[in-house]
Write a protein that holds these residues in place. Structure first.
Motif, PDB file in Angstrom:
ATOM      1  N   ALA A  84     -27.112 -89.727  44.446  1.00  0.00           N
ATOM      2  CA  ALA A  84     -26.947 -90.014  45.440  1.00  0.00           C
ATOM      3  C   ALA A  84     -28.194 -90.517  46.269  1.00  0.00           C
ATOM      4  CB  ALA A  84     -26.103 -89.254  46.281  1.00  0.00           C
ATOM      5  N   LYS A  85     -29.355 -89.808  45.612  1.00  0.00           N
ATOM      6  CA  LYS A  85     -30.759 -90.301  45.398  1.00  0.00           C
ATOM      7  C   LYS A  85     -31.066 -90.323  44.614  1.00  0.00           C
ATOM      8  CE  LYS A  85     -34.322 -88.059  47.392  1.00  0.00           C
ATOM      9  NZ  LYS A  85     -35.601 -87.208  48.040  1.00  0.00           N
ATOM     10  N   ALA A  86     -32.123 -91.935  44.693  1.00  0.00           N
ATOM     11  CA  ALA A  86     -32.866 -92.155  42.884  1.00  0.00           C
ATOM     12  C   ALA A  86     -33.497 -91.384  42.379  1.00  0.00           C
ATOM     13  CB  ALA A  86     -32.762 -93.653  42.767  1.00  0.00           C
ATOM     14  N   PRO A  87     -34.120 -90.878  41.301  1.00  0.00           N
ATOM     15  CA  PRO A  87     -34.987 -89.887  41.613  1.00  0.00           C
ATOM     16  C   PRO A  87     -36.331 -90.989  41.240  1.00  0.00           C
ATOM     17  CG  PRO A  87     -34.199 -90.628  39.081  1.00  0.00           C
ATOM     18  CD  PRO A  87     -32.874 -90.685  40.409  1.00  0.00           C
ATOM     19  N   SER A  88     -37.211 -90.245  41.452  1.00  0.00           N
ATOM     20  CA  SER A  88     -39.012 -91.201  41.361  1.00  0.00           C
ATOM     21  C   SER A  88     -39.148 -91.561  39.663  1.00  0.00           C
ATOM     22  CB  SER A  88     -39.821 -90.439  41.595  1.00  0.00           C
ATOM     23  OG  SER A  88     -40.018 -88.829  41.025  1.00  0.00           O
ATOM     24  N   GLU A  89     -39.672 -92.020  39.461  1.00  0.00           N
ATOM     25  CA  GLU A  89     -39.596 -92.768  37.509  1.00  0.00           C
ATOM     26  C   GLU A  89     -40.400 -91.460  37.179  1.00  0.00           C
ATOM     27  OE1 GLU A  89     -42.384 -95.576  37.720  1.00  0.00           O
ATOM     28  OE2 GLU A  89     -40.860 -96.908  38.764  1.00  0.00           O
ATOM     29  N   ASN A  90     -41.181 -90.984  37.998  1.00  0.00           N
ATOM     30  CA  ASN A  90     -41.255 -89.424  37.457  1.00  0.00           C
ATOM     31  C   ASN A  90     -40.381 -88.468  36.920  1.00  0.00           C
ATOM     32  OD1 ASN A  90     -43.790 -87.021  35.614  1.00  0.00           O
ATOM     33  ND2 ASN A  90     -42.795 -86.426  37.891  1.00  0.00           N
ATOM     34  N   VAL A  91     -39.542 -87.933  37.657  1.00  0.00           N
ATOM     35  CA  VAL A  91     -38.279 -87.380  37.826  1.00  0.00           C
ATOM     36  C   VAL A  91     -37.481 -88.323  36.957  1.00  0.00           C
ATOM     37  CG1 VAL A  91     -36.345 -86.482  39.006  1.00  0.00           C
ATOM     38  CG2 VAL A  91     -39.105 -85.784  40.186  1.00  0.00           C
ATOM     39  N   GLN A  92     -37.669 -89.220  36.852  1.00  0.00           N
ATOM     40  CA  GLN A  92     -36.385 -90.495  35.451  1.00  0.00           C
ATOM     41  C   GLN A  92     -36.730 -89.671  34.735  1.00  0.00           C
ATOM     42  OE1 GLN A  92     -33.093 -91.302  36.355  1.00  0.00           O
ATOM     43  NE2 GLN A  92     -33.348 -91.520  33.999  1.00  0.00           N
ATOM     44  N   ALA A  93     -37.609 -89.928  34.064  1.00  0.00           N
ATOM     45  CA  ALA A  93     -38.655 -89.597  32.790  1.00  0.00           C
ATOM     46  C   ALA A  93     -38.672 -88.073  32.674  1.00  0.00           C
ATOM     47  CB  ALA A  93     -40.197 -90.137  33.048  1.00  0.00           C
ATOM     48  N   LEU A  94     -38.581 -87.457  33.172  1.00  0.00           N
ATOM     49  CA  LEU A  94     -38.135 -85.900  32.574  1.00  0.00           C
ATOM     50  C   LEU A  94     -37.090 -85.952  32.548  1.00  0.00           C
ATOM     51  CD1 LEU A  94     -39.728 -84.034  35.516  1.00  0.00           C
ATOM     52  CD2 LEU A  94     -40.740 -84.440  33.132  1.00  0.00           C
ATOM     53  N   ILE A  95     -35.372 -86.111  33.507  1.00  0.00           N
ATOM     54  CA  ILE A  95     -34.462 -86.410  32.911  1.00  0.00           C
ATOM     55  C   ILE A  95     -33.789 -86.659  31.723  1.00  0.00           C
ATOM     56  CG2 ILE A  95     -31.895 -86.777  33.969  1.00  0.00           C
ATOM     57  CD1 ILE A  95     -33.626 -86.749  36.488  1.00  0.00           C
ATOM     58  N   SER A  96     -34.665 -87.205  31.605  1.00  0.00           N
ATOM     59  CA  SER A  96     -33.704 -88.634  30.200  1.00  0.00           C
ATOM     60  C   SER A  96     -35.209 -88.677  29.169  1.00  0.00           C
ATOM     61  CB  SER A  96     -33.986 -89.667  30.365  1.00  0.00           C
ATOM     62  OG  SER A  96     -35.027 -90.367  31.099  1.00  0.00           O
TER      63      SER A  96
END
Length: 229
Positions: free
Chosen positions: A121-133
């Motif tokens: 429901a909430k897009a992660p920041s670029e930094n967090v998205q990089a951590l998730i993937s």
């Protein structure tokens, strides 16, 4: 010799049968409501904070899946999770107690329409998205779902909306898997958590906690009413 082999085979079958029966213990939510005395003092108070190994809000467990609660309590009971308080509580529970408590908390506070959207429901920041993937083979969403609320397996927890400070402490515990008081031993989670710095784990925890989810803390008074006390 044949008699010995026959006896050994019979014993092996008996052991397998007992193990299979143990795994099929059915939980009863109504009975579970009568067994929560050791749980409500921490998990039945909104915002309640533990002080070991550091100050953090205890996890929200109402609405968590029964299979995960069972897996978690079994891990404490077996020593894979080493938190002394939770280990002591789990040690006092029978398999039936664990099944009943798991059934009770899995449905506590859930209402029709509470489930969050299937996508984040909430897009992660670029930094967090990089951590998730970061680890494509073991990305967080592969097991916990793209919305962190739809795990791919019953023994995997719903994380969306969980207390951020608890998530952070839990993730650090997987990094310190051999610590005699705070460690958590899990091959998958240990391998994943150890790839992140504590600062990165804190960022991940904050994002996951900000997402809508089904887990919650149901106030103690409501638990008492539900159990008929």
């Amino acid at each position: 010799m044949n008699k010995l082999l026959t006896t050994m085979f019979a014993l092996a079958v008996a052991c397998v049968t007992v193990s299979a029966q143990a795994q099929k213990v059915a939980g009863n939510a109504e009975n579970g409501a009568k067994k929560v005395a050791m749980c409500v003092g921490c998990h039945g108070i909104i915002g309640y904070q533990a002080s070991f190994p550091e100050v953090y809000k205890v996890p929200k467990i109402a609405g968590q899946s029964a299979t995960y609660i069972t897996a978690a309590l079994t891990a404490y009971k077996g020593g894979d999770r080493k938190h002394p308080t939770m280990r002591a509580i789990a040690d006092s529970l029978t398999e039936q107690d664990i099944a009943d408590l798991s059934a009770y908390y899995s449905q506590l506070g859930l209402k029709e329409g509470d489930a969050p959207p299937a996508s984040a429901a909430k897009a992660p920041s670029e930094n967090v998205q990089a951590l998730i993937s970061r680890d494509k083979d073991n990305a967080c969403t592969k097991c916990h779902g793209v919305n962190f609320n739809t795990p791919n397996d019953g023994t995997v927890p719903k994380l969306a909306g969980q207390n951020a400070d608890f998530l952070f402490v839990a993730l650090k515990a997987y990094k310190a898997d051999t610590h005699p008081l705070t460690g958590r031993s899990n091959g998958v989670m240990g391998g994943v958590a150890k790839k992140y710095t504590n600062a990165e784990l804190k960022d991940l925890s904050g994002y996951i906690a900000s997402l809508p989810g089904e887990v919650k803390t149901v106030p103690e008074s409501r638990i008492h009413r539900a159990s008929g006390n």
